[in-house]
Write a protein that holds these residues in place. Structure first.
Motif, PDB file in Angstrom:
ATOM      1  N   TYR A 146       0.843  -1.198   0.000  1.00  0.00           N
ATOM      2  CA  TYR A 146       0.000   0.000   0.000  1.00  0.00           C
ATOM      3  C   TYR A 146       0.875   1.244   0.000  1.00  0.00           C
ATOM      4  N   VAL A 147       0.270   2.363  -0.353  1.00  0.00           N
ATOM      5  CA  VAL A 147       0.956   3.650  -0.402  1.00  0.00           C
ATOM      6  C   VAL A 147       0.923   4.257   0.992  1.00  0.00           C
ATOM      7  N   VAL A 148       2.015   4.901   1.395  1.00  0.00           N
ATOM      8  CA  VAL A 148       2.133   5.492   2.723  1.00  0.00           C
ATOM      9  C   VAL A 148       1.863   6.988   2.631  1.00  0.00           C
ATOM     10  N   PHE A 149       1.012   7.495   3.514  1.00  0.00           N
ATOM     11  CA  PHE A 149       0.730   8.930   3.579  1.00  0.00           C
ATOM     12  C   PHE A 149       1.108   9.436   4.967  1.00  0.00           C
ATOM     13  N   THR A 150       2.338   9.907   5.094  1.00  0.00           N
ATOM     14  CA  THR A 150       2.816  10.538   6.321  1.00  0.00           C
ATOM     15  C   THR A 150       3.215  11.967   5.975  1.00  0.00           C
ATOM     16  N   ASP A 151       3.617  12.735   6.981  1.00  0.00           N
ATOM     17  CA  ASP A 151       4.054  14.101   6.714  1.00  0.00           C
ATOM     18  C   ASP A 151       5.246  14.122   5.759  1.00  0.00           C
ATOM     19  N   LYS A 152       6.191  13.226   5.990  1.00  0.00           N
ATOM     20  CA  LYS A 152       7.377  13.180   5.135  1.00  0.00           C
ATOM     21  C   LYS A 152       7.013  12.753   3.716  1.00  0.00           C
ATOM     22  N   SER A 153       6.151  11.746   3.570  1.00  0.00           N
ATOM     23  CA  SER A 153       5.820  11.273   2.221  1.00  0.00           C
ATOM     24  C   SER A 153       5.037  12.321   1.440  1.00  0.00           C
ATOM     25  N   ILE A 154       4.206  13.086   2.109  1.00  0.00           N
ATOM     26  CA  ILE A 154       3.475  14.165   1.438  1.00  0.00           C
ATOM     27  C   ILE A 154       4.444  15.265   1.005  1.00  0.00           C
ATOM     28  N   ARG A 155       5.444  15.542   1.838  1.00  0.00           N
ATOM     29  CA  ARG A 155       6.459  16.537   1.484  1.00  0.00           C
ATOM     30  C   ARG A 155       7.297  16.059   0.287  1.00  0.00           C
ATOM     31  N   LEU A 156       7.572  14.756   0.224  1.00  0.00           N
ATOM     32  CA  LEU A 156       8.366  14.212  -0.874  1.00  0.00           C
ATOM     33  C   LEU A 156       7.616  14.205  -2.204  1.00  0.00           C
ATOM     34  N   LEU A 157       6.281  14.263  -2.172  1.00  0.00           N
ATOM     35  CA  LEU A 157       5.515  14.306  -3.423  1.00  0.00           C
ATOM     36  C   LEU A 157       5.890  15.524  -4.261  1.00  0.00           C
ATOM     37  N   GLY A 158       6.267  16.619  -3.604  1.00  0.00           N
ATOM     38  CA  GLY A 158       6.700  17.812  -4.320  1.00  0.00           C
ATOM     39  C   GLY A 158       8.001  17.601  -5.081  1.00  0.00           C
ATOM     40  N   LYS A 159       8.808  16.614  -4.650  1.00  0.00           N
ATOM     41  CA  LYS A 159      10.069  16.292  -5.320  1.00  0.00           C
ATOM     42  C   LYS A 159       9.901  15.121  -6.279  1.00  0.00           C
ATOM     43  N   ASN A 160       8.662  14.763  -6.579  1.00  0.00           N
ATOM     44  CA  ASN A 160       8.338  13.660  -7.487  1.00  0.00           C
ATOM     45  C   ASN A 160       8.831  12.321  -6.939  1.00  0.00           C
ATOM     46  N   GLN A 161       8.700  12.158  -5.603  1.00  0.00           N
ATOM     47  CA  GLN A 161       9.069  10.911  -4.941  1.00  0.00           C
ATOM     48  C   GLN A 161       7.830  10.327  -4.278  1.00  0.00           C
ATOM     49  N   TYR A 162       7.634   9.025  -4.448  1.00  0.00           N
ATOM     50  CA  TYR A 162       6.464   8.336  -3.920  1.00  0.00           C
ATOM     51  C   TYR A 162       6.907   7.283  -2.917  1.00  0.00           C
ATOM     52  N   THR A 163       6.167   7.151  -1.821  1.00  0.00           N
ATOM     53  CA  THR A 163       6.525   6.241  -0.743  1.00  0.00           C
ATOM     54  C   THR A 163       5.480   5.144  -0.640  1.00  0.00           C
ATOM     55  N   SER A 164       5.940   3.895  -0.512  1.00  0.00           N
ATOM     56  CA  SER A 164       5.008   2.781  -0.353  1.00  0.00           C
ATOM     57  C   SER A 164       5.674   1.668   0.434  1.00  0.00           C
ATOM     58  N   ASN A 165       4.854   0.842   1.067  1.00  0.00           N
ATOM     59  CA  ASN A 165       5.335  -0.345   1.747  1.00  0.00           C
ATOM     60  C   ASN A 165       5.235  -1.513   0.786  1.00  0.00           C
ATOM     61  N   VAL A 166       6.261  -2.342   0.760  1.00  0.00           N
ATOM     62  CA  VAL A 166       6.311  -3.479  -0.154  1.00  0.00           C
ATOM     63  C   VAL A 166       6.582  -4.749   0.649  1.00  0.00           C
ATOM     64  N   GLU A 167       6.466  -5.881  -0.022  1.00  0.00           N
ATOM     65  CA  GLU A 167       6.771  -7.160   0.615  1.00  0.00           C
ATOM     66  C   GLU A 167       8.231  -7.172   1.054  1.00  0.00           C
ATOM     67  N   SER A 168       8.525  -7.776   2.192  1.00  0.00           N
ATOM     68  CA  SER A 168       9.884  -7.732   2.727  1.00  0.00           C
ATOM     69  C   SER A 168      10.867  -8.531   1.885  1.00  0.00           C
ATOM     70  N   GLY A 169      10.406  -9.506   1.119  1.00  0.00           N
ATOM     71  CA  GLY A 169      11.304 -10.304   0.298  1.00  0.00           C
ATOM     72  C   GLY A 169      11.565  -9.729  -1.081  1.00  0.00           C
ATOM     73  N   SER A 170      10.924  -8.626  -1.426  1.00  0.00           N
ATOM     74  CA  SER A 170      11.078  -8.029  -2.756  1.00  0.00           C
ATOM     75  C   SER A 170      12.405  -7.299  -2.873  1.00  0.00           C
ATOM     76  N   THR A 171      12.976  -7.304  -4.061  1.00  0.00           N
ATOM     77  CA  THR A 171      14.210  -6.564  -4.306  1.00  0.00           C
ATOM     78  C   THR A 171      13.891  -5.241  -5.003  1.00  0.00           C
ATOM     79  N   LYS A 172      14.888  -4.358  -5.021  1.00  0.00           N
ATOM     80  CA  LYS A 172      14.691  -3.067  -5.676  1.00  0.00           C
ATOM     81  C   LYS A 172      14.421  -3.220  -7.162  1.00  0.00           C
TER      82      LYS A 172
END
Length: 96
Positions: free
Chosen positions: A6-32
């Protein structure tokens, strides 16, 4: 592949949207590289950078098992930076 939880909506993640950065939680076994490939295919965007860190699960006490301590699941948080000009549309529509 169901890598992104799911997508994370915190103060930091909302601030990062202005820099075209998106924050989300992923499965722990997934790679970049798996997550980058999946985001580029699913959303049709170009990813230039990905940062990740693992978050430990919180300790929880189970009510019915006595003094046995449990733990919530560990997960990984990704901060995905897109090329200028690309964006990910909102995942949920506003209710009217």
């Amino acid at each position: 592949m169901d890598g992104i939880r799911y997508v994370v909506f915190t103060d930091k993640s909302i601030r990062l949207l202005g820099k075209n950065q998106y924050t989300s939680n992923v499965e722990s076994g997934s790679t970049k590289t798996e997550i980058k490939h999946w985001v580029e295919l699913f959303f049709g965007v170009k990813v230039i950078a990905m940062n990740s860190h693992r978050l430990r699960g919180k300790a929880r006490r189970q009510k019915r098992m006595g003094p046995i301590m449990g733990q919530t699941m560990h997960y990984r948080r990704m901060i995905i930076t897109l090329q200028p000009g690309y964006s990910i549309p909102p995942l949920r529509k506003k209710r009217t």
